[in-house]
Design an enzyme around this catalytic site. Structure first.
Site, PDB file in Angstrom:
ATOM      1  N   VAL A   1       0.839  -1.206   0.000  1.00 42.71           N
ATOM      2  CA  VAL A   1       0.000   0.000   0.000  1.00 42.71           C
ATOM      3  C   VAL A   1       0.874   1.256   0.000  1.00 42.71           C
ATOM      4  O   VAL A   1       1.662   1.468   0.926  1.00 42.71           O
ATOM      5  CB  VAL A   1      -0.941   0.033   1.237  1.00 42.71           C
ATOM      6  CG1 VAL A   1      -1.876   1.238   1.170  1.00 42.71           C
ATOM      7  CG2 VAL A   1      -1.755  -1.242   1.340  1.00 42.71           C
TER       8      VAL A   1
ATOM      9  N   GLY B   1       3.502   2.182  -1.730  1.00 46.75           N
ATOM     10  CA  GLY B   1       4.952   2.041  -1.945  1.00 46.75           C
ATOM     11  C   GLY B   1       5.774   2.381  -0.721  1.00 46.75           C
ATOM     12  O   GLY B   1       5.718   1.681   0.289  1.00 46.75           O
TER      13      GLY B   1
ATOM     14  N   GLY C   1       8.264   1.332 -14.925  1.00 47.50           N
ATOM     15  CA  GLY C   1       8.105   0.242 -13.946  1.00 47.50           C
ATOM     16  C   GLY C   1       7.096   0.580 -12.857  1.00 47.50           C
ATOM     17  O   GLY C   1       7.088  -0.046 -11.801  1.00 47.50           O
TER      18      GLY C   1
ATOM     19  N   GLU D   1       1.243  -2.059 -13.234  1.00 43.95           N
ATOM     20  CA  GLU D   1       1.148  -3.514 -13.080  1.00 43.95           C
ATOM     21  C   GLU D   1       1.409  -4.151 -14.455  1.00 43.95           C
ATOM     22  O   GLU D   1       1.248  -3.492 -15.486  1.00 43.95           O
ATOM     23  CB  GLU D   1      -0.261  -3.892 -12.616  1.00 43.95           C
ATOM     24  CG  GLU D   1      -0.677  -3.267 -11.300  1.00 43.95           C
ATOM     25  CD  GLU D   1       0.194  -3.697 -10.131  1.00 43.95           C
ATOM     26  OE1 GLU D   1       0.280  -4.902  -9.869  1.00 43.95           O
ATOM     27  OE2 GLU D   1       0.798  -2.826  -9.477  1.00 43.95           O
TER      28      GLU D   1
ATOM     29  N   ASP E   1      -6.440  -1.715  -8.607  1.00 43.07           N
ATOM     30  CA  ASP E   1      -5.292  -1.682  -7.691  1.00 43.07           C
ATOM     31  C   ASP E   1      -5.613  -0.814  -6.460  1.00 43.07           C
ATOM     32  O   ASP E   1      -5.347  -1.205  -5.320  1.00 43.07           O
ATOM     33  CB  ASP E   1      -4.072  -1.130  -8.445  1.00 43.07           C
ATOM     34  CG  ASP E   1      -2.825  -1.115  -7.588  1.00 43.07           C
ATOM     35  OD1 ASP E   1      -2.296  -2.199  -7.288  1.00 43.07           O
ATOM     36  OD2 ASP E   1      -2.388  -0.005  -7.192  1.00 43.07           O
TER      37      ASP E   1
ATOM     38  N   LYS F   1      -5.962  -1.931  -2.506  1.00 42.68           N
ATOM     39  CA  LYS F   1      -5.239  -1.238  -1.436  1.00 42.68           C
ATOM     40  C   LYS F   1      -6.218  -0.704  -0.382  1.00 42.68           C
ATOM     41  O   LYS F   1      -5.921  -0.699   0.806  1.00 42.68           O
ATOM     42  CB  LYS F   1      -4.389  -0.109  -2.027  1.00 42.68           C
ATOM     43  CG  LYS F   1      -3.186  -0.636  -2.812  1.00 42.68           C
ATOM     44  CD  LYS F   1      -2.525   0.449  -3.634  1.00 42.68           C
ATOM     45  CE  LYS F   1      -1.284  -0.088  -4.336  1.00 42.68           C
ATOM     46  NZ  LYS F   1      -0.768   0.831  -5.367  1.00 42.68           N
TER      47      LYS F   1
ATOM     48  N   GLY G   1       7.519   2.068  -8.178  1.00 44.77           N
ATOM     49  CA  GLY G   1       8.885   2.103  -8.701  1.00 44.77           C
ATOM     50  C   GLY G   1       9.806   1.193  -7.899  1.00 44.77           C
ATOM     51  O   GLY G   1       9.501   0.823  -6.770  1.00 44.77           O
TER      52      GLY G   1
HETATM   53  N1  HSE Z   1       1.022  -0.300 -10.037  1.00 41.80           N
HETATM   54  C1  HSE Z   1       1.135   0.188  -8.716  1.00 41.80           C
HETATM   55  C2  HSE Z   1       0.983   1.697  -8.742  1.00 41.80           C
HETATM   56  C3  HSE Z   1       2.459  -0.204  -8.141  1.00 41.80           C
HETATM   57  O1  HSE Z   1       1.087   2.271  -9.820  1.00 41.80           O
HETATM   58  O2  HSE Z   1       0.749   2.298  -7.696  1.00 41.80           O
HETATM   59  C4  HSE Z   1       2.619   0.085  -6.683  1.00 41.80           C
HETATM   60  O3  HSE Z   1       1.658  -0.586  -5.909  1.00 41.80           O
END
Ligand code: HSE
Length: 416
Positions: free
Chosen positions: A124, A126, A179, A182, A193, A197, A295
């Site tokens: 959650v 990053g 990067g 997903e 996503d 979360k 990232g």
């Molecule tokens: N794909 C997700 C985002 C990666 O962009 O937040 C991190 O959880």
């Protein structure tokens, strides 16, 4: 007990390789990677060949390995591996929000039964230390709402579209190259996503056990250049927001939706892959956390923090959960939205409780008005409509005195 952790790393993608690089270049960490499980052995990788295996059992059944760090994007395979790891009495650190959102209750039971830890700070926001803060720091203060940008890719795309006039497809490609996205970017752009979360945030903020399907979700795919222009004229930013709050009736409302953010909000300054979370608590009032939400290295930082926490036997205790009579998330809430569409599509005005503005031209139409969140579903299902919630109005806080007099969570959350 501060012993060296013996790690089995599952996955060597964007984050897996980051974790490997940081651990192998820092001998002070008291962490050793014993083996790395990968799917495709023919891919060239920048690590000693003898570390790699394509058989996950080489890790699960290796008694030297006490901790599994699971960083693959296949949620079903991840579920199998994490479950087996807990059964084999290994600690687990994972970033797999989809797998956790679906199977959290079962995995918590397994963690308890096998007396090991399951940690997932990286799942959650990053690098933002949100989950452990919710568990520990906010344990003595009743939280009233949590509200924020929890997906880096969509924030990156919206920032690029707003600031650089980049088209949606190009911005998405860039988010993939960086990067942030997903492997299946639909998860990002359609809000899945953020929904996953939010399930984890609900658990750690309010002790609520929800499934992703219980949370209404609208992503950013239908946001058009006209919507961005409307936002610009009003001096708003559009952000994909995940939120959960106590309403005035004492029910928790939770959903994911794009929202206009005004200049006064700290969320307005959150650009690109950054995430930001506003926490409103009864005693401390409003607090704001921000940082990189996606990232390689920001996510690695959260994974390493979990590995370090294992060195002193840290576990989430889910203390809030014990007070809650598994309430459902309420969808019976009136919200104020902007809805736009193009061409001949007709909107059913009867869906709205009140319409404040109606603009119609040959090419582009929009309205603003009030609608029940549950009714929103039919509009959300139709990709022809772009939906953006109107700017956040400060919630009327439930007074501390009222909450202190009550056994706070349980009576407030019981559905009548
Ligand atoms: N794909 C997700 C985002 C990666 O962009 O937040 C991190 O959880």
């Amino acid at each position: 007990m501060n012993t060296t952790k013996k790690i089995g790393l599952i996955g060597f993608g964007v984050v897996g390789e980051g974790v490997f690089k940081v651990i192998s270049s820092n001998k002070d960490l008291k962490v050793q990677i014993e083996k790395i499980a990968i799917k495709n052995p023919s891919k060239k990788r920048d690590a000693p060949a003898e570390l790699f295996t394509t058989d996950v059992n080489d890790i699960l059944l290796d008694s030297r390995i006490d901790t599994i760090v699971e960083l693959i994007d296949d949620d079903e395979a991840a579920y199998f591996i994490v479950k087996q790891a807990l059964i084999h009495k290994k600690n687990v650190v994972t970033a797999n929000k989809k797998m956790l959102a679906i199977h959290l209750s079962e995995l918590i039971q397994l963690q308890k039964a096998n007396k090991v830890s399951l940690l997932y700070e990286a799942a959650v926001c990053g690098s933002i230390p949100i989950l452990r803060n919710l568990e520990e720091y906010y344990n003595n203060d009743l939280l009233q709402s949590i509200y924020g940008i929890v997906n880096g890719s969509t924030n990156y795309i919206l920032t690029q579209m707003t600031e650089k006039n980049v088209c949606y497809q190009q911005a998405l490609q860039q988010a993939q190259l960086e990067g942030f996205a997903e492997s299946n970017p639909t998860l990002d752009v359609e809000g899945f996503d953020a929904q996953n979360k939010l399930v984890l945030l609900l658990k750690h903020t309010f002790g609520i056990k929800a499934l992703p399907t219980q949370i209404i979700r609208k992503g950013i795919c239908s946001i058009s250049s006209e919507d961005l222009q409307y936002a610009k004229e009003k001096e708003f930013q559009i952000k994909l927001i995940a939120k959960a709050y106590f309403n005035q009736l004492g029910y928790v409302v939770a959903y994911v939706m794009p929202q206009f953010i005004d200049k006064e909000s700290p969320l307005c300054t959150i650009r690109n892959e950054y995430n930001g979370i506003l926490i409103e608590s009864t005693l401390a009032d409003q607090q704001f956390l921000s940082g990189k939400g996606a990232g390689r290295y920001p996510t690695t930082s959260a994974v390493l923090s979990d590995i370090s926490a294992l060195q002193y036997g840290y576990q989430y205790e889910y203390k809030k959960a014990s007070n809650v009579n598994t309430p459902t998330v309420r969808q019976n809430e009136i919200i104020e939205v902007y809805v736009s569409w193009k061409g001949q599509t007709a909107i059913d005005s009867a869906l709205f409780i009140e319409i404040d503005t109606y603009f119609k031209s040959k090419e582009f139409c929009f309205l603003t008005g009030k609608i029940n969140l549950a009714t929103m579903d039919s509009l959300i299902a139709c990709q022809k409509f772009s939906v953006v919630e109107m700017p956040f109005r400060p919630l009327q806080k439930v007074a501390p005195e009222i909450l202190l007099e009550k056994n706070v969570y349980e009576p407030l959350l019981m559905d009548s």
